[in-house]
Design a protein around this motif. Sequence first.
Motif, mmCIF file in Angstrom:
data_model
loop_
_atom_site.group_PDB
_atom_site.id
_atom_site.type_symbol
_atom_site.label_atom_id
_atom_site.label_comp_id
_atom_site.label_asym_id
_atom_site.label_seq_id
_atom_site.Cartn_x
_atom_site.Cartn_y
_atom_site.Cartn_z
ATOM 1 N N ALA A 82 0.824 -1.213 0.000
ATOM 2 C CA ALA A 82 0.000 0.000 0.000
ATOM 3 C C ALA A 82 0.855 1.259 0.000
ATOM 4 O O ALA A 82 0.494 2.262 -0.623
ATOM 5 C CB ALA A 82 -0.929 0.002 1.217
ATOM 6 N N THR A 83 1.991 1.218 0.667
ATOM 7 C CA THR A 83 2.830 2.417 0.770
ATOM 8 C C THR A 83 3.726 2.624 -0.448
ATOM 9 O O THR A 83 4.348 3.674 -0.575
ATOM 10 C CB THR A 83 3.690 2.396 2.051
ATOM 11 O OG1 THR A 83 4.482 1.204 2.070
ATOM 12 C CG2 THR A 83 2.824 2.457 3.294
ATOM 13 N N GLU A 84 3.773 1.656 -1.341
ATOM 14 C CA GLU A 84 4.553 1.832 -2.577
ATOM 15 C C GLU A 84 4.051 3.021 -3.382
ATOM 16 O O GLU A 84 4.817 3.666 -4.096
ATOM 17 C CB GLU A 84 4.492 0.565 -3.444
ATOM 18 C CG GLU A 84 5.349 -0.561 -2.930
ATOM 19 C CD GLU A 84 5.187 -1.846 -3.736
ATOM 20 O OE1 GLU A 84 4.359 -1.885 -4.679
ATOM 21 O OE2 GLU A 84 5.879 -2.814 -3.406
ATOM 22 N N GLY A 85 2.768 3.314 -3.254
ATOM 23 C CA GLY A 85 2.174 4.413 -4.007
ATOM 24 C C GLY A 85 2.231 5.760 -3.300
ATOM 25 O O GLY A 85 1.742 6.761 -3.838
ATOM 26 N N PHE A 86 2.807 5.811 -2.113
ATOM 27 C CA PHE A 86 2.912 7.087 -1.396
ATOM 28 C C PHE A 86 3.871 8.013 -2.146
ATOM 29 O O PHE A 86 4.763 7.553 -2.858
ATOM 30 C CB PHE A 86 3.439 6.863 0.018
ATOM 31 C CG PHE A 86 2.417 6.346 1.012
ATOM 32 C CD1 PHE A 86 1.247 5.724 0.616
ATOM 33 C CD2 PHE A 86 2.653 6.466 2.364
ATOM 34 C CE1 PHE A 86 0.325 5.244 1.530
ATOM 35 C CE2 PHE A 86 1.749 5.999 3.295
ATOM 36 C CZ PHE A 86 0.581 5.390 2.877
ATOM 37 N N PRO A 87 3.710 9.305 -1.974
ATOM 38 C CA PRO A 87 4.618 10.251 -2.639
ATOM 39 C C PRO A 87 6.080 9.995 -2.261
ATOM 40 O O PRO A 87 6.374 9.596 -1.126
ATOM 41 C CB PRO A 87 4.162 11.616 -2.116
ATOM 42 C CG PRO A 87 2.766 11.408 -1.647
ATOM 43 C CD PRO A 87 2.693 9.989 -1.176
ATOM 44 N N LYS A 88 6.958 10.235 -3.200
ATOM 45 C CA LYS A 88 8.393 10.009 -2.967
ATOM 46 C C LYS A 88 8.924 10.838 -1.800
ATOM 47 O O LYS A 88 9.807 10.392 -1.075
ATOM 48 C CB LYS A 88 9.202 10.324 -4.241
ATOM 49 C CG LYS A 88 8.873 9.400 -5.396
ATOM 50 C CD LYS A 88 9.266 7.966 -5.093
ATOM 51 C CE LYS A 88 8.925 7.092 -6.281
ATOM 52 N NZ LYS A 88 8.569 5.740 -5.906
ATOM 53 N N GLU A 89 8.367 12.038 -1.613
ATOM 54 C CA GLU A 89 8.856 12.877 -0.515
ATOM 55 C C GLU A 89 8.501 12.306 0.860
ATOM 56 O O GLU A 89 9.038 12.748 1.872
ATOM 57 C CB GLU A 89 8.357 14.323 -0.637
ATOM 58 C CG GLU A 89 6.866 14.496 -0.551
ATOM 59 C CD GLU A 89 6.163 14.477 -1.892
ATOM 60 O OE1 GLU A 89 5.006 14.899 -1.941
ATOM 61 O OE2 GLU A 89 6.765 14.043 -2.898
ATOM 62 N N GLU A 90 7.620 11.302 0.894
ATOM 63 C CA GLU A 90 7.258 10.645 2.151
ATOM 64 C C GLU A 90 8.134 9.425 2.442
ATOM 65 O O GLU A 90 7.952 8.757 3.455
ATOM 66 C CB GLU A 90 5.794 10.213 2.137
ATOM 67 C CG GLU A 90 4.827 11.348 2.285
ATOM 68 C CD GLU A 90 4.893 12.030 3.646
ATOM 69 O OE1 GLU A 90 5.492 11.491 4.589
ATOM 70 O OE2 GLU A 90 4.335 13.137 3.752
ATOM 71 N N ARG A 91 9.094 9.150 1.564
ATOM 72 C CA ARG A 91 9.927 7.959 1.709
ATOM 73 C C ARG A 91 10.578 7.860 3.090
ATOM 74 O O ARG A 91 10.633 6.792 3.681
ATOM 75 C CB ARG A 91 10.995 7.955 0.612
ATOM 76 C CG ARG A 91 11.772 6.689 0.556
ATOM 77 C CD ARG A 91 12.584 6.632 -0.718
ATOM 78 N NE ARG A 91 13.906 6.135 -0.383
ATOM 79 C CZ ARG A 91 15.018 6.494 -0.951
ATOM 80 N NH1 ARG A 91 14.995 7.381 -1.919
ATOM 81 N NH2 ARG A 91 16.153 5.987 -0.604
ATOM 82 N N PHE A 92 11.075 8.964 3.599
ATOM 83 C CA PHE A 92 11.730 8.966 4.908
ATOM 84 C C PHE A 92 10.797 9.493 6.000
ATOM 85 O O PHE A 92 11.206 9.636 7.142
ATOM 86 C CB PHE A 92 13.019 9.794 4.863
ATOM 87 C CG PHE A 92 14.009 9.239 3.897
ATOM 88 C CD1 PHE A 92 14.644 8.019 4.136
ATOM 89 C CD2 PHE A 92 14.296 9.907 2.713
ATOM 90 C CE1 PHE A 92 15.552 7.493 3.235
ATOM 91 C CE2 PHE A 92 15.213 9.386 1.802
ATOM 92 C CZ PHE A 92 15.842 8.179 2.065
ATOM 93 N N GLY A 93 9.553 9.751 5.629
ATOM 94 C CA GLY A 93 8.571 10.242 6.584
ATOM 95 C C GLY A 93 7.541 9.177 6.895
ATOM 96 O O GLY A 93 7.856 8.137 7.483
ATOM 97 N N LEU A 94 6.330 9.431 6.470
ATOM 98 C CA LEU A 94 5.211 8.560 6.801
ATOM 99 C C LEU A 94 5.396 7.138 6.271
ATOM 100 O O LEU A 94 5.055 6.168 6.958
ATOM 101 C CB LEU A 94 3.906 9.172 6.277
ATOM 102 C CG LEU A 94 2.616 8.515 6.737
ATOM 103 C CD1 LEU A 94 2.509 8.493 8.258
ATOM 104 C CD2 LEU A 94 1.420 9.257 6.139
ATOM 105 N N THR A 95 5.944 6.985 5.087
ATOM 106 C CA THR A 95 6.154 5.647 4.526
ATOM 107 C C THR A 95 7.044 4.822 5.444
ATOM 108 O O THR A 95 6.698 3.700 5.834
ATOM 109 C CB THR A 95 6.796 5.726 3.120
ATOM 110 O OG1 THR A 95 5.959 6.504 2.270
ATOM 111 C CG2 THR A 95 7.003 4.352 2.527
ATOM 112 N N SER A 96 8.174 5.377 5.799
ATOM 113 C CA SER A 96 9.121 4.679 6.659
ATOM 114 C C SER A 96 8.538 4.411 8.039
ATOM 115 O O SER A 96 8.668 3.310 8.585
ATOM 116 C CB SER A 96 10.405 5.507 6.782
ATOM 117 O OG SER A 96 11.301 4.902 7.678
ATOM 118 N N GLN A 97 7.884 5.399 8.614
ATOM 119 C CA GLN A 97 7.319 5.271 9.958
ATOM 120 C C GLN A 97 6.239 4.191 10.000
ATOM 121 O O GLN A 97 6.207 3.367 10.914
ATOM 122 C CB GLN A 97 6.737 6.616 10.394
ATOM 123 C CG GLN A 97 6.365 6.679 11.850
ATOM 124 C CD GLN A 97 7.565 6.647 12.768
ATOM 125 O OE1 GLN A 97 8.680 6.981 12.387
ATOM 126 N NE2 GLN A 97 7.345 6.236 13.992
#
Length: 120
Positions: free
Chosen positions: A23-38
């Motif tokens: 599901a998080t593969e589609g998150f914005p790239k700028e969230e890679r170290f933010g919400l995606t990672s968390q």
Amino acid sequence: MRPHENLDVWKRGVDFVVEVYKATEGFPKEERFGLTSQLRRAAVSVPANIAEGAARKSSREFAHFLSNAQGSASEVETELLIAYRLGYLSEKQFASLRASHDLIGKMLSGLTRQIRNRIT
């Protein structure tokens, strides 16, 4: 077979981690170290804590790690809601992840009760 591999909640937890990663593969790239990672780290923490607790020698220690798993599950729930409100998850994705999450939460609560009953 290791003790945690017999636990249905651990198995579902691992499956849930895979769902979260997809599901998080589609998150914005700028969230890679933010919400995606968390979100990913919190999701991984649920079955990881179950596994670590199951390997401990005492029921008291196991209950402690199950408590940590429940804390991580609460963190995941919050992060999923934030991702949904930001539009990173569709309503369908959010509903599916929430249903899986809710089932794991119920299973964790049941296992925790069972383990705590061994302590008292």
